[in-house]
Motif scaffolding. Sequence first.
Motif, PDB file in Angstrom:
ATOM      1  N   LYS A   1       0.816  -1.216   0.000  1.00 43.93           N
ATOM      2  CA  LYS A   1       0.000   0.000   0.000  1.00 43.93           C
ATOM      3  C   LYS A   1       0.852   1.268   0.000  1.00 43.93           C
ATOM      4  CE  LYS A   1      -4.068  -1.470  -0.482  1.00 43.93           C
ATOM      5  NZ  LYS A   1      -5.176  -1.571   0.464  1.00 43.93           N
ATOM      6  N   GLY A   2       2.145   1.109  -0.176  1.00 41.99           N
ATOM      7  CA  GLY A   2       2.963   2.312  -0.357  1.00 41.99           C
ATOM      8  C   GLY A   2       4.087   2.506   0.643  1.00 41.99           C
ATOM      9  N   ALA A   3       4.120   1.734   1.738  1.00 40.43           N
ATOM     10  CA  ALA A   3       5.213   1.911   2.699  1.00 40.43           C
ATOM     11  C   ALA A   3       6.494   1.328   2.116  1.00 40.43           C
ATOM     12  CB  ALA A   3       4.866   1.229   4.017  1.00 40.43           C
ATOM     13  N   PHE A   4       7.604   2.023   2.315  1.00 43.05           N
ATOM     14  CA  PHE A   4       8.877   1.547   1.756  1.00 43.05           C
ATOM     15  C   PHE A   4       9.463   0.452   2.639  1.00 43.05           C
ATOM     16  CE2 PHE A   4       9.725   6.026  -0.172  1.00 43.05           C
ATOM     17  CZ  PHE A   4       8.717   5.789  -1.101  1.00 43.05           C
ATOM     18  N   PHE A   5      10.037  -0.543   1.990  1.00 43.64           N
ATOM     19  CA  PHE A   5      10.701  -1.618   2.727  1.00 43.64           C
ATOM     20  C   PHE A   5      12.204  -1.379   2.661  1.00 43.64           C
ATOM     21  CE2 PHE A   5       8.907  -5.621   4.423  1.00 43.64           C
ATOM     22  CZ  PHE A   5      10.034  -6.042   5.103  1.00 43.64           C
ATOM     23  N   ALA A   6      12.843  -1.304   3.829  1.00 44.91           N
ATOM     24  CA  ALA A   6      14.254  -0.929   3.862  1.00 44.91           C
ATOM     25  C   ALA A   6      15.164  -2.108   4.179  1.00 44.91           C
ATOM     26  CB  ALA A   6      14.471   0.174   4.895  1.00 44.91           C
ATOM     27  N   ASN A   7      16.245  -2.181   3.456  1.00 47.06           N
ATOM     28  CA  ASN A   7      17.318  -3.148   3.711  1.00 47.06           C
ATOM     29  C   ASN A   7      16.858  -4.583   3.950  1.00 47.06           C
ATOM     30  OD1 ASN A   7      19.064  -0.996   3.578  1.00 47.06           O
ATOM     31  ND2 ASN A   7      19.251  -0.775   5.788  1.00 47.06           N
ATOM     32  N   PRO A   8      15.953  -5.110   3.146  1.00 48.47           N
ATOM     33  CA  PRO A   8      15.482  -6.469   3.442  1.00 48.47           C
ATOM     34  C   PRO A   8      16.586  -7.527   3.437  1.00 48.47           C
ATOM     35  CG  PRO A   8      14.729  -5.744   1.270  1.00 48.47           C
ATOM     36  CD  PRO A   8      15.274  -4.546   1.962  1.00 48.47           C
TER      37      PRO A   8
ATOM     38  N   GLY B   1      10.155 -12.560  -0.844  1.00 48.62           N
ATOM     39  CA  GLY B   1      11.452 -13.196  -1.080  1.00 48.62           C
ATOM     40  C   GLY B   1      12.172 -12.583  -2.261  1.00 48.62           C
ATOM     41  N   GLU B   2      11.385 -12.220  -3.252  1.00 50.15           N
ATOM     42  CA  GLU B   2      11.964 -11.634  -4.451  1.00 50.15           C
ATOM     43  C   GLU B   2      12.624 -10.281  -4.128  1.00 50.15           C
ATOM     44  OE1 GLU B   2       9.100 -11.585  -7.564  1.00 50.15           O
ATOM     45  OE2 GLU B   2      10.535 -10.910  -9.069  1.00 50.15           O
ATOM     46  N   LEU B   3      11.958  -9.513  -3.282  1.00 52.10           N
ATOM     47  CA  LEU B   3      12.514  -8.211  -2.902  1.00 52.10           C
ATOM     48  C   LEU B   3      13.796  -8.399  -2.087  1.00 52.10           C
ATOM     49  CD1 LEU B   3      12.053  -5.101  -2.846  1.00 52.10           C
ATOM     50  CD2 LEU B   3      11.020  -5.430  -0.606  1.00 52.10           C
ATOM     51  N   LEU B   4      13.770  -9.402  -1.224  1.00 47.44           N
ATOM     52  CA  LEU B   4      14.939  -9.698  -0.401  1.00 47.44           C
ATOM     53  C   LEU B   4      16.152  -9.981  -1.288  1.00 47.44           C
ATOM     54  CD1 LEU B   4      15.992 -10.676   2.542  1.00 47.44           C
ATOM     55  CD2 LEU B   4      15.385 -12.924   1.750  1.00 47.44           C
ATOM     56  N   VAL B   5      15.935 -10.817  -2.279  1.00 49.92           N
ATOM     57  CA  VAL B   5      17.035 -11.179  -3.171  1.00 49.92           C
ATOM     58  C   VAL B   5      17.458  -9.982  -4.020  1.00 49.92           C
ATOM     59  CG1 VAL B   5      17.722 -12.684  -5.058  1.00 49.92           C
ATOM     60  CG2 VAL B   5      16.308 -13.586  -3.223  1.00 49.92           C
ATOM     61  N   LYS B   6      16.481  -9.252  -4.484  1.00 48.79           N
ATOM     62  CA  LYS B   6      16.767  -8.063  -5.310  1.00 48.79           C
ATOM     63  C   LYS B   6      17.656  -7.093  -4.524  1.00 48.79           C
ATOM     64  CE  LYS B   6      15.937  -4.732  -8.373  1.00 48.79           C
ATOM     65  NZ  LYS B   6      17.249  -4.454  -8.934  1.00 48.79           N
ATOM     66  N   ASP B   7      17.328  -6.890  -3.260  1.00 48.61           N
ATOM     67  CA  ASP B   7      18.102  -5.978  -2.426  1.00 48.61           C
ATOM     68  C   ASP B   7      19.520  -6.511  -2.220  1.00 48.61           C
ATOM     69  OD1 ASP B   7      18.396  -3.674  -0.711  1.00 48.61           O
ATOM     70  OD2 ASP B   7      18.259  -5.040   0.999  1.00 48.61           O
ATOM     71  N   ALA B   8      19.609  -7.830  -2.013  1.00 50.61           N
ATOM     72  CA  ALA B   8      20.923  -8.438  -1.792  1.00 50.61           C
ATOM     73  C   ALA B   8      21.797  -8.316  -3.038  1.00 50.61           C
ATOM     74  CB  ALA B   8      20.760  -9.901  -1.415  1.00 50.61           C
ATOM     75  N   LEU B   9      21.153  -8.408  -4.184  1.00 51.45           N
ATOM     76  CA  LEU B   9      21.885  -8.290  -5.441  1.00 51.45           C
ATOM     77  C   LEU B   9      22.333  -6.852  -5.664  1.00 51.45           C
ATOM     78  CD1 LEU B   9      22.721  -9.739  -8.070  1.00 51.45           C
ATOM     79  CD2 LEU B   9      20.514  -9.084  -9.019  1.00 51.45           C
ATOM     80  N   ASP B  10      21.456  -5.955  -5.289  1.00 50.86           N
ATOM     81  CA  ASP B  10      21.703  -4.540  -5.516  1.00 50.86           C
ATOM     82  C   ASP B  10      22.848  -4.021  -4.638  1.00 50.86           C
ATOM     83  OD1 ASP B  10      20.222  -2.700  -7.250  1.00 50.86           O
ATOM     84  OD2 ASP B  10      20.337  -1.434  -5.451  1.00 50.86           O
ATOM     85  N   ARG B  11      22.979  -4.589  -3.450  1.00 48.93           N
ATOM     86  CA  ARG B  11      23.997  -4.117  -2.512  1.00 48.93           C
ATOM     87  C   ARG B  11      25.296  -4.880  -2.773  1.00 48.93           C
ATOM     88  NH1 ARG B  11      24.284  -0.932   1.997  1.00 48.93           N
ATOM     89  NH2 ARG B  11      22.069  -0.425   1.890  1.00 48.93           N
TER      90      ARG B  11
ATOM     91  N   THR C   1      15.820 -10.316  11.731  1.00 51.88           N
ATOM     92  CA  THR C   1      15.962  -9.563  10.502  1.00 51.88           C
ATOM     93  C   THR C   1      16.116  -8.090  10.841  1.00 51.88           C
ATOM     94  OG1 THR C   1      13.556  -9.461  10.313  1.00 51.88           O
ATOM     95  CG2 THR C   1      14.672 -11.238   9.160  1.00 51.88           C
ATOM     96  N   MET C   2      17.256  -7.540  10.425  1.00 51.73           N
ATOM     97  CA  MET C   2      17.519  -6.129  10.716  1.00 51.73           C
ATOM     98  C   MET C   2      16.695  -5.231   9.797  1.00 51.73           C
ATOM     99  SD  MET C   2      20.138  -8.042  11.686  1.00 51.73           S
ATOM    100  CE  MET C   2      21.152  -8.332  10.251  1.00 51.73           C
ATOM    101  N   GLY C   3      16.444  -5.722   8.585  1.00 53.83           N
ATOM    102  CA  GLY C   3      15.645  -4.936   7.657  1.00 53.83           C
ATOM    103  C   GLY C   3      14.197  -4.874   8.115  1.00 53.83           C
ATOM    104  N   GLY C   4      13.439  -3.993   7.473  1.00 57.98           N
ATOM    105  CA  GLY C   4      12.031  -3.849   7.837  1.00 57.98           C
ATOM    106  C   GLY C   4      11.470  -2.632   7.164  1.00 57.98           C
ATOM    107  N   LEU C   5      10.268  -2.240   7.540  1.00 59.67           N
ATOM    108  CA  LEU C   5       9.698  -1.061   6.902  1.00 59.67           C
ATOM    109  C   LEU C   5      10.545   0.163   7.255  1.00 59.67           C
ATOM    110  CD1 LEU C   5       5.844  -1.538   7.245  1.00 59.67           C
ATOM    111  CD2 LEU C   5       7.304  -1.981   5.281  1.00 59.67           C
TER     112      LEU C   5
END
Lengths: 250, 637, 226
Positions: free
Chosen positions: B252-259, B566-576, B402-406
């Motif tokens: 609904k629009g909240a950003f997910f940080a550092n998943p 899970g997809e976002l988690l991996v995407k973030d890991a790839l991006d970093r 999990t350190m990541g979160g909204l």
Amino acid sequence: MSKKINLTLKVWRQKNCKSPGAFEVYEAKGIDTDMSFLEMLDVVNERLTKENIDPISFDHDCREGICGTCGSVVNGQAHGPVKGTTLCQLHMRNFTDGQLIVIEPFRAKAFPVINDLAVDRSSFDRIIQSGGFISIKTGQAPDAHSLPVLKGRSDSAMDAAQCIGCGACVAACPNAAAMLFVSAKVYHLNILPQGEPELKTRTINMVKQMDKEGFGNCSNEYECEAACPKEISVSHIARLNQQHRKSNFT
Amino acid sequence: MLDSKIPPGAMSDKWTDFKFHAKLVNPANKRKYKVIVVGTGLAGASAAASLSELGYQVESFFFQDSPRRAHSIAAQGGINAAKNYPNDGDSIKRLFYDTVKGGDFRSREANVHRLAEVSNSIIDQCVAQGVPFAREYSGYLDNRSFGGAQVSRTFYARGQTGQQLLLGAYQALMKEVSKGSIKLHSRTEMLDLVVIDGVARGIITRNLVTGLIESHMGDAVVLGTGGYGNVFYLSTNAKGSNVTATWRAHKKGAFFANPCFTQIHPTCIPVHGDYQSKLTLMSESLRNDGRVWVPKTPGDQRKPTDIPEAERDYFLERKYPSFGNLVPRDIASRNAKEQCDAGRGVGASGQAVYLDLADSIKRLGKETIKQRYGNLIDMYQKIVDDNPYETPMMIYPAVHYTMGGLWVDYNLMSNLPGLFVIGEANFSDHGANRLGASALMQGLADGYFVLPYTISDYLAKNKPVDPKLKEHAEFKKCEKDVANYIQKLLSIKGKRTVDDFHRQLGKLLWDKCGMARTEAGLKEALVQIPKIREEFWKDVNVLGSGEEFNQALERAGRVADFLEFGELLVKDALDRAESCGGHFREEYQTPEGEALRRDDLYSYVAAWQFNGVGQVPTLHKEELKFEEVHLAQRSYK
Amino acid sequence: MSFQIFDLSRSITKKQTVAITGLMLISFVLVHLAGNLFIFDGPKPFNEYAEHLERFGIFKKIAEWALFLVFLIHIERVTSLVVQNIRAAGGLKRYAVDNSRGPRSLATRLMPFTGTFLFLYLICHLYDFAWANDQGIRSMINGKSLGLYGLVVNSFKNPIHCWLYVVAMYCLCLHLTHGVESFFQTFGIQDSRFTLLVRKLSRVFALMIMIAYSSIPLYVLYILKI
């Protein structure tokens, strides 16, 4: 060493608290003895789902014996045959090949069945609401070291505070009494100097609420202590009896 | 670039200044505001109780049968505070410094400083509530040291600190319920966030007993719904722990940080079969008295007690002489994995290392060890059927936190006005790695001492919501969406069970995005996850109906969210493209195999915006500035 | 300290009422036993003791009525507790497998039954001795009335009566085994260090009561020559 065993389960199935329930028999084949009891139920549920039979409902959450969510009566014993163990920490090595296991929900008027093995234990919450707390507001509490507490007292409080609120004491008590639960909570708070100002009202109100919820009366049979996964002592009940007696005079 | 709304001024004055400048709600007006709190763990319960004490109307939602069941209850080791009771050189500044450094410089300094500042009040508050912390014979509180710190700042209640702190918060919650100022909604799961004109206005819930779908409106929504570790299927989280509340808020629009910042805890009981439903943590405090080792020769099949001292490799003591067995969790975990990958792992699977109490038993006696760790050892004995007093325990790392979160700003508010996120559900305080005994501290800090101020500031700036807004079309629409979603899950009637998909996803993530990650592996996972998801929506079998107690349905909804998340988690890991804390990219390591940060490129918080399932999310960055603690390569040698 | 009229219906108060009335009944059992043992001294001391009691007149009547009341309260409270307990447990048949793990003993399980049996026996007992004519035909030994002594001896010379009495005393023993121990727990004069000791002592006490009481009919039946 782990091995595989076959079991027959006789499980209580009940749609909700209004409909009557009945036992159903299921086979549990090739169960690894290193599995926990709930993992065994998982395996059975997976199979039932594949056969388009509604899986067995059972409450569980942490699966490490601390949250107090799980619990059923296994072969007539709350949390099964091993002392000081919750159902999730009961392992299948405690059963033998070919054994019949009868699984029933915790039964008590104050714990209505929700579905199959899941029961409603909100009566415990309401007992805590009636006085199982110390009325301190969030804010500037005095420094933790401004109030030394005798180590013995603090340790006794901890012994009582270990209760996980699973309800096995009620399930095991022939009278479905909640005295072990209530006494442990009352004692945890009453023995600490922080809890003393509210000692009398807490004691009376929690016992009142316990009665109101429809729990039975303690007849000193000590089945609760034997079933308690945290092995909380019935001496707490004696102390509650004593404090209740004294609290009648204000 | 995201605005973190950090107050100006010196680091040590920021929080005090904020509190002074914060707007206040008139006591008579407080009851006109309603706050929805989802979750009753340390953060949720303490927040609900504290807000109710202030005079707000509070409604508390939780999927368990009682607020006391939340998974905070399982925390074993302890809670940190900068009390410096042992006089060993601790201070707010040191706790702050240790936490920023321990988080591998990926946390927000101002938040961490505030956390260290309020840590002492937490201990005072909990003692006043009757939490039976361990005491010395003097009657004063006892402290112990914990992984990643060189001072003894950890307060504990046997091996059940989380339980006792949660019961304290639960009792505070119950106290407010008895006054009628909090309404409890047990066995009620949040399934959607209602956002009207960009502002969070309420939630949609499902009653897990009756299946009733309802709207709830409030002036603010607080999520204290914990972490997403169960995306890996096997983790030390409770079976019910899930990402649903935060994920649906994200949608609904909240950003997910550092998943991608997930913590792998070094001391868990190893996996022993494919039926395994969860992993069990052994408190890290065991590392105080236990020595971690593997046999020097790969494939050594001898019993551990038969392996002579000279043929053992105490690898943590050897590599990190100053911290030894007490190095932070990420380092301990990674080293265990390294040993196992080199074939020196022990146990049937070769995926374990020894944690040996023998030396401590010799030095302190069995009784002392029993007093310190008795309950842990009993638990180990029950699960593994082995006696740690005689043979060393076997341990292996497992997903734990999990350190990541909204994403939240300094006020713990997400980018959606009115949506606050506290505890493990937000991302703010632990950076890329959390230190032991800090999760309890953060949960309670947020709930007792931070949120009540920041939420009041927000409410004071907004008028109480008009009750007529409940009739807004958005509420109806969200209710309908939720009902349709449930119907969709029930109508597939495929062949595979929910758990089957969950296991498949978990294994993929653990292999490709677990303790060590590579570009190729992550890319592979990004291909696989959508396939599993597609398969799920075609072939999952959820029996029963939505109008009854249906545990398979509950799980199906949660797993469906994990399959998207899970997809976002991996995407973030790839991006970093760097290694930091719990995020270890094999391409980026020092010659000695330590994590190599790339501060020039990645010193930011990655906050992702949802663009649709399977769509590429938009990255928003929050620059991290380190004014007090200077960026340095972590060293625990 | 002000005295508050406390709620007698609260579960713990009810139990404590049972405990305190139980204690009163135990003291009656002891006093009664002391009197009974005069039988070993022969007819004269025994009858004198009985007559001595009669001399209290109105006070004896009051004591009897008080005792009756104590009995009534004990029974009424227990009945109410038992009914509540059955209701709380959801009926008598609770679990498909009856397999308790705890220390629940026979004495504990049979508590309501031993109690009921004792109550029924008590009525017979009163009918036999207290309400009977102690100068009547049943008191005659060798053609001569020996008063209450005669009544007792004649009754117990009947083996059925004698053994019925012994069975009743066995019930009393079981009842006290749990009752005495329970008293300490219910009143909260208990400590975990003494739990086992209290349990043992209450067993020994109950056993001694049984032996002492049963010795009378057994003595009359098997040893006493008339």
